[in-house]
Design an enzyme around this catalytic site. Sequence first.
Site, PDB file in Angstrom:
ATOM      1  N   LYS A  46       0.817  -1.023  -0.087  1.00 40.71           N
ATOM      2  CA  LYS A  46       0.081  -0.171  -0.040  1.00 40.71           C
ATOM      3  C   LYS A  46       0.806   1.283  -0.045  1.00 40.71           C
ATOM      4  O   LYS A  46       1.911   1.250   0.698  1.00 40.71           O
ATOM      5  CB  LYS A  46      -0.803   0.181   1.339  1.00 40.71           C
ATOM      6  N   ALA A  71     -12.621   5.607  -2.586  1.00 44.22           N
ATOM      7  CA  ALA A  71     -11.879   6.832  -2.293  1.00 44.22           C
ATOM      8  C   ALA A  71     -11.621   6.555  -0.882  1.00 44.22           C
ATOM      9  O   ALA A  71     -12.265   6.828   0.311  1.00 44.22           O
ATOM     10  CB  ALA A  71     -13.079   7.815  -2.206  1.00 44.22           C
ATOM     11  N   CYS A 131      -1.624  11.745  -7.019  1.00 38.70           N
ATOM     12  CA  CYS A 131      -1.814  12.434  -5.756  1.00 38.70           C
ATOM     13  C   CYS A 131      -2.162  13.825  -5.892  1.00 38.70           C
ATOM     14  O   CYS A 131      -1.447  14.346  -6.854  1.00 38.70           O
ATOM     15  CB  CYS A 131      -0.806  12.132  -4.756  1.00 38.70           C
ATOM     16  N   ASN A 193      -3.145   3.390 -12.761  1.00 35.10           N
ATOM     17  CA  ASN A 193      -3.922   3.385 -11.679  1.00 35.10           C
ATOM     18  C   ASN A 193      -5.498   3.489 -11.898  1.00 35.10           C
ATOM     19  O   ASN A 193      -5.893   3.307 -13.309  1.00 35.10           O
ATOM     20  CB  ASN A 193      -3.669   4.831 -10.994  1.00 35.10           C
ATOM     21  N   GLY A 245      -4.966  -3.276 -14.424  1.00 34.24           N
ATOM     22  CA  GLY A 245      -6.387  -2.921 -14.339  1.00 34.24           C
ATOM     23  C   GLY A 245      -7.221  -4.143 -14.998  1.00 34.24           C
ATOM     24  O   GLY A 245      -7.210  -4.295 -15.918  1.00 34.24           O
ATOM     25  N   GLY A 267      -4.927  -6.383  -8.594  1.00 35.10           N
ATOM     26  CA  GLY A 267      -5.525  -5.751  -7.339  1.00 35.10           C
ATOM     27  C   GLY A 267      -6.786  -6.156  -6.933  1.00 35.10           C
ATOM     28  O   GLY A 267      -6.863  -7.181  -6.174  1.00 35.10           O
ATOM     29  N   THR A 268      -8.163  -5.528  -7.363  1.00 34.64           N
ATOM     30  CA  THR A 268      -9.545  -5.899  -7.191  1.00 34.64           C
ATOM     31  C   THR A 268      -9.621  -7.502  -7.203  1.00 34.64           C
ATOM     32  O   THR A 268     -10.202  -7.927  -5.952  1.00 34.64           O
ATOM     33  CB  THR A 268     -10.483  -5.236  -8.114  1.00 34.64           C
TER      34      THR A 268
HETATM   35  C1  LIG Z   1      -9.235  -0.204  -2.612  1.00 40.97           C
HETATM   36  C2  LIG Z   1      -8.139   0.268  -3.685  1.00 40.97           C
HETATM   37  C3  LIG Z   1      -7.194   0.920  -3.137  1.00 40.97           C
HETATM   38  C4  LIG Z   1      -5.898   1.340  -3.792  1.00 40.97           C
HETATM   39  N1  LIG Z   1      -4.750   1.877  -3.154  1.00 40.97           N
HETATM   40  C5  LIG Z   1      -3.729   2.251  -4.191  1.00 40.97           C
HETATM   41  C6  LIG Z   1      -2.883   2.660  -3.444  1.00 40.97           C
HETATM   42  O1  LIG Z   1      -2.631   3.117  -2.294  1.00 40.97           O
HETATM   43  N2  LIG Z   1      -1.857   3.326  -4.441  1.00 40.97           N
HETATM   44  C7  LIG Z   1      -1.755   2.954  -5.623  1.00 40.97           C
HETATM   45  O2  LIG Z   1      -0.914   3.417  -6.420  1.00 40.97           O
HETATM   46  N3  LIG Z   1      -2.968   2.507  -6.154  1.00 40.97           N
HETATM   47  C8  LIG Z   1      -3.947   2.057  -5.344  1.00 40.97           C
HETATM   48  N4  LIG Z   1      -4.817   1.495  -5.930  1.00 40.97           N
HETATM   49  C9  LIG Z   1      -5.116   1.090  -7.458  1.00 40.97           C
HETATM   50  C10 LIG Z   1      -4.569  -0.191  -7.740  1.00 40.97           C
HETATM   51  O3  LIG Z   1      -3.215  -0.436  -7.298  1.00 40.97           O
HETATM   52  C11 LIG Z   1      -4.665  -0.628  -9.279  1.00 40.97           C
HETATM   53  O4  LIG Z   1      -3.871   0.271  -9.834  1.00 40.97           O
HETATM   54  C12 LIG Z   1      -6.018  -0.415  -9.773  1.00 40.97           C
HETATM   55  O5  LIG Z   1      -6.932  -0.864  -8.693  1.00 40.97           O
HETATM   56  C13 LIG Z   1      -6.443  -1.145 -11.153  1.00 40.97           C
HETATM   57  O6  LIG Z   1      -6.002  -2.493 -11.153  1.00 40.97           O
HETATM   58  P1  LIG Z   1      -7.367  -3.628 -10.456  1.00 40.97           P
HETATM   59  O7  LIG Z   1      -8.462  -3.410 -11.800  1.00 40.97           O
HETATM   60  O8  LIG Z   1      -6.840  -5.003 -10.570  1.00 40.97           O
HETATM   61  O9  LIG Z   1      -7.752  -3.179  -9.391  1.00 40.97           O
HETATM   62  C14 LIG Z   1      -5.997   1.058  -5.235  1.00 40.97           C
HETATM   63  C15 LIG Z   1      -7.023   0.476  -5.679  1.00 40.97           C
HETATM   64  C16 LIG Z   1      -8.178   0.000  -4.846  1.00 40.97           C
HETATM   65  C17 LIG Z   1      -9.506  -0.797  -5.631  1.00 40.97           C
END
Ligand SMILES: Cc1cc2nc3c(=O)[nH]c(=O)nc-3n(C[C@H](O)[C@H](O)[C@H](O)COP(=O)(O)O)c2cc1C
Lengths: 307, 307, 281, 281
Positions: A46, A71, A131, A193, A245, A267-268
């Site tokens: 994280k 968020a 950010c 992201n 993604g 991620g998700t």
């Molecule tokens: C709940 C949540 C928290 C996330 N926190 C971060 C984070 O702290 N830093 C970051 O670079 N990306 C963060 N992301 C983005 C993920 O790292 C990733 O780039 C994005 O979710 C797309 O991948 P996915 O569809 O496999 O989740 C977060 C995503 C989710 C869903």
Amino acid sequence: MAADLSIDLAGVRLRSPVVTASGCFASGREVSEFIDLKKLGAVVVKSMTLEPWPGKRTPRMTETPSGMLNAIGLQNHGVEHFLQVDLPWLNRMGVPVIASIAGNTVQEYIYVAEALQGAPGVIALEINISCPNLEDRNNMFAHDPKATAMVVSAVRRAVELPLFPKLSPNVTNIVEIAGAALDSGAQGLSLVNTVMGMAIDIHTGMPKLAGVLGGLSGPAIRPIALRCVFDVHRAFPHVPIIGMGGIMNHEDALEFVLGGATAVAIGTANFIDPHATIKTIEGIERYMVEKGVSNLASIRGRVKVEG
Amino acid sequence: MAADLSIDLAGVRLRSPVVTASGCFASGREVSEFIDLKKLGAVVVKSMTLEPWPGKRTPRMTETPSGMLNAIGLQNHGVEHFLQVDLPWLNRMGVPVIASIAGNTVQEYIYVAEALQGAPGVIALEINISCPNLEDRNNMFAHDPKATAMVVSAVRRAVELPLFPKLSPNVTNIVEIAGAALDSGAQGLSLVNTVMGMAIDIHTGMPKLAGVLGGLSGPAIRPIALRCVFDVHRAFPHVPIIGMGGIMNHEDALEFVLGGATAVAIGTANFIDPHATIKTIEGIERYMVEKGVSNLASIRGRVKVEG
Amino acid sequence: MIQQVAQILSYKKLRDEYHILTIVAPEIAELSKPGQFINIRPAVDRQFILRRPFSIYKVNRRGEWAATIEVVFDIRGGGTAALAGLRAHDTIDVMGPIGRPFAIPKTRNNCLLVGGGIGAAPLFYLAEELRSAGKRVDVLWGAASANKLLNPIDAKRFGAQAVFTTEDGSEGIEGRVTDVLPDLIAKCGSRVIYACGPNGMLQAVTKIAQKHRIPVQVAMEELMGCGYGICMTCVQPVWDRNREHVVHARTCVDGPVFNGARIAWDAFPPERPAPTAPVGN
Amino acid sequence: MIQQVAQILSYKKLRDEYHILTIVAPEIAELSKPGQFINIRPAVDRQFILRRPFSIYKVNRRGEWAATIEVVFDIRGGGTAALAGLRAHDTIDVMGPIGRPFAIPKTRNNCLLVGGGIGAAPLFYLAEELRSAGKRVDVLWGAASANKLLNPIDAKRFGAQAVFTTEDGSEGIEGRVTDVLPDLIAKCGSRVIYACGPNGMLQAVTKIAQKHRIPVQVAMEELMGCGYGICMTCVQPVWDRNREHVVHARTCVDGPVFNGARIAWDAFPPERPAPTAPVGN
Ligand SMILES: Cc1cc2nc3c(=O)[nH]c(=O)nc-3n(C[C@H](O)[C@H](O)[C@H](O)COP(=O)(O)O)c2cc1C
Ligand SMILES: Cc1cc2nc3c(=O)[nH]c(=O)nc-3n(C[C@H](O)[C@H](O)[C@H](O)COP(=O)(O)OP(=O)(O)OC[C@H]3O[C@@H](n4cnc5c(N)ncnc54)[C@H](O)[C@@H]3O)c2cc1C
Ligand SMILES: Cc1cc2nc3c(=O)[nH]c(=O)nc-3n(C[C@H](O)[C@H](O)[C@H](O)COP(=O)(O)OP(=O)(O)OC[C@H]3O[C@@H](n4cnc5c(N)ncnc54)[C@H](O)[C@@H]3O)c2cc1C
Ligand SMILES: Cc1cc2nc3c(=O)[nH]c(=O)nc-3n(C[C@H](O)[C@H](O)[C@H](O)COP(=O)(O)O)c2cc1C
Ligand code: FES
Ligand code: FES
């Protein structure tokens, strides 16, 4: 024929092409109840800031078709806590770590990066530039090539570690931002992201997120993320890319590899299935064996398009 | 209490807030087998160019999670055919028409617009600026405020009709583009066109679209489209907005109205259900009656956020 | 064209290979002609959102309690998997009948039906109509292997000649339909050919028919966004009337049946497409 | 915590209002404690992708052929609708047991259980454990109307006192649980309160408990992205040890059961949130 899943990521050899997406794996403790972290290419933790951040109010999440909006507000315990508590644990697990750093000023990125320089087992820094930039009317660093270059070159000067700026898909020309990041000394790129989105409860009239706007993730954004990886890879064929993604399984992961990703981040999918990363690795291995692919590098970016 | 579904769109009163999304309704002939077009606010026809365009090769479509990618390539019979064949038919149907115009050069937009000036039943022009600009290294007009301004002001000078430039969500700052369009004489805005995406067949290594890249539509993009409408409405509260992107039913439509849309356009949903537009109108009416909303204008943009 | 929520009368499997749904849809059955298709929404709330097109395999206008349509399909992905899960009394959303049907010749008599794998589906309905119009029907089915041949039992019933080819020789003649087509045309004195199956096969069949100077009607497949003419995703490259330009005709409503001679077979996509300007759309 | 694909032993309806699934999950049943929940994936391939959390309503460690867990739920949307469609022998993907359970007091004896609507679910399992630990259990269920009271029959069985309130007076006392709570505490000599239900109710119950100087444990709900501690979506504002700052604790693994006194009740979101910097995330 045996398939070699190891990959070279900016000079570091990883056991597997599958890593975790920052913020979707915490620091790995919870997931380690289910899987052997050693099988992962790396754990991307994280995003951490200099001081602990409390994050936003709730509701922090809402589901949307084939995706979710979040968020969170980068809730994290700060880099000190990471170094004291999480990193030693990850080192004991024997898995390489990619530390994701965030901040609201260039100086904050520098402080966090310096604190991580030389930290055991940290093989690279991912720079989360999605950010708000307090010094520039809260514009995202990731939305402006200059701001991106400022952060990346500042961190570049501060540390030796390989740098993977993580780009936002919410831009007109991601290739331009990628170029700015690479010219500023990045070894590789993390793409992408979340996509900015919003949802409203029509019965209460309230936004479904306390933060109003949020980041869309999950299968819904996969075609968008893949397009970003494809565009950036064609522009910079020799730059390692961590693609992510909406990757839910090995088939999705392989789409990203064919599109130009060196490694993929999950991620998700971890939220739905704690075994998602491992199943993806196993699926990629099956595919390689079936197709006679000896190493992933040989099919990276090999989608059949002209030129 | 009776609900008044009529709306004012840049000075024109429409029977209902629901219109069709360009390219997702052809010119209405096929759908008229199922629904009474007169119930629609307007028919927004497939984008037309000066000459007939053949469009791209197939495959032109592929499904993605909760959405679809398309790369049609603006296949259309050209403005003459529209005036000779489609428009007279639409006039007989008694439904207002919004003509969507497209081109690869500013001059082409002007020619098409001039041909439409004074055409019966055409209440406005939607300007599809998500087209490659041959005079500028194929950059989309919609991706650059200057190019957007160029097209809009040129069309502005050429015709009296209300202009609704249709913006692309694939930009860093859609408010900036919206501003450029409005400064150039647009009466309103259509938000949004498709999100750029891509898909790859991992078994053949072929892109799933002959055009390689395509436009993502359907429920998957709803949160993204809604965010665009919200941002633009907050920046320009008095500008009429036709909101679209993943609207499948009246609940989705009302999300857009609360987010800032004056009218809503239904696209992909027509492919799944030819009655989608009518069902949406009926659902909005039910909602208005239940909640005691006398007219939509009174809830437009009323999502409960600070400021 | 009609859209309705229709009830499933029955689901059954065919040779463990294909799935057959019998759908109660009187009006659609009434209007339908051979070569037309229906567009089914297999489920709502799924990650896939579009309908799925299926040729009308059989029509029973005097169904037990109402006229029915049959479709036969194999499982390719989520949509067909969902359909294979349907049972009697379940309901589905159906649109149809859709598209240009096969033309029944007035003067010509000997009709040769050429089907590849599941592609033979619409030819069953066609055969019935042709025979009730007093035509002679000959049948040539090809497939990769025996189990992929579509309902050869029925085919033998209505085919004066019924020839089968399989690429692995597991049934009938080893090879492809095009290997035996020329002889069969001569043998049956065929005066018109109807073909449905993979593009490659349709192109080859067309060439042979043209060499023999007999008309060929082909039923084409293409990815469909809407299935009723409004999205332009399903086009085929066809020659305009005076064979000067290739234009794009919609498979769903301008087809799916085309005169084989009108298809611009050489205009199909290249091996490596070039990235072109993405949206527009 | 365990993840497994589990079989449904049975589905039944409770008073036409709530739905009960009995799930065969021996290891999860073995490990589970009152107040914990399981996180269910109702279906794959749907437009919704996440799991759905449900309190453990009952546990049967000597199930007919294996230990089972029961969950009780009402239909809110796609996920619960899908679950209500499950039948015996269907399988679902379950994670559990998850979270901090209710603490069973060592010395204190008289326990008062306060439940709002479906929120009473985890209190049934708790009541069983308390009584086998020799405690006195009193029950106070509130709901909008009679049909929304969760299983009052069982509640009367295990409650020394069992009081019901409904806002429309259709059963028990007309009003809310908080109207009768003070008297009931006195009457039952309650030494500890366990509460589960809407936030507003939990806050009010906590205030009353604090006035009476007795500890209160509340089981909280919040939207959950992962349900096992990795996403940070489910946080509650709680006071840190020395009650100086409000920190965010995860409902899924740091809760769902919290000491009512530790929740920073006044830190909950404002009526009109301000748009803040969108991603980060
Ligand atoms: C709940 C949540 C928290 C996330 N926190 C971060 C984070 O702290 N830093 C970051 O670079 N990306 C963060 N992301 C983005 C993920 O790292 C990733 O780039 C994005 O979710 C797309 O991948 P996915 O569809 O496999 O989740 C977060 C995503 C989710 C869903
Ligand atoms: C006019 C017409 C008639 C057809 N008749 C039959 C029939 O009688 N029996 C039968 O088994 N199949 C038939 N097909 C093919 C059938 O539509 C596909 O097998 C089906 O859509 C696959 O859906 P899926 O979700 O299971 O597969 P998926 O691969 O998951 O489908 C993904 C997407 O591709 C589309 N698609 C996949 N294959 C095809 C195809 N061959 N043609 C068009 N779209 C496709 C789907 O509609 C969907 O949009 C016909 C197709 C057309 C165009
Ligand atoms: C710890 C815990 C225990 C729970 N125990 C029960 C129980 O025993 N019985 C019961 O009926 N319900 C219980 N709930 C609520 C239950 O999880 C929701 O009713 C369910 O998730 C709704 O899903 P849906 O798809 O039907 O509704 P939708 O409204 O379509 O769900 C949309 C999204 O919101 C989430 N969501 C909706 N309502 C809630 C809620 N109240 N709490 C958390 N997330 C929610 C869903 O998980 C999903 O992510 C519990 C919730 C939590 C957090
Ligand atoms: C097949 C297809 C063709 C389209 N053609 C056009 C077009 O010609 N002109 C245009 O401005 N938008 C076109 N669009 C975009 C839609 O008008 C709409 O902006 C977009 O699809 C989002 O809405 P939806 O999700 O409801 O479909 C097209 C979309 C699709 C799916
Ligand atoms: S499928 Fe839409 S036009 Fe043919
Ligand atoms: S739901 Fe993910 S941390 Fe609690």
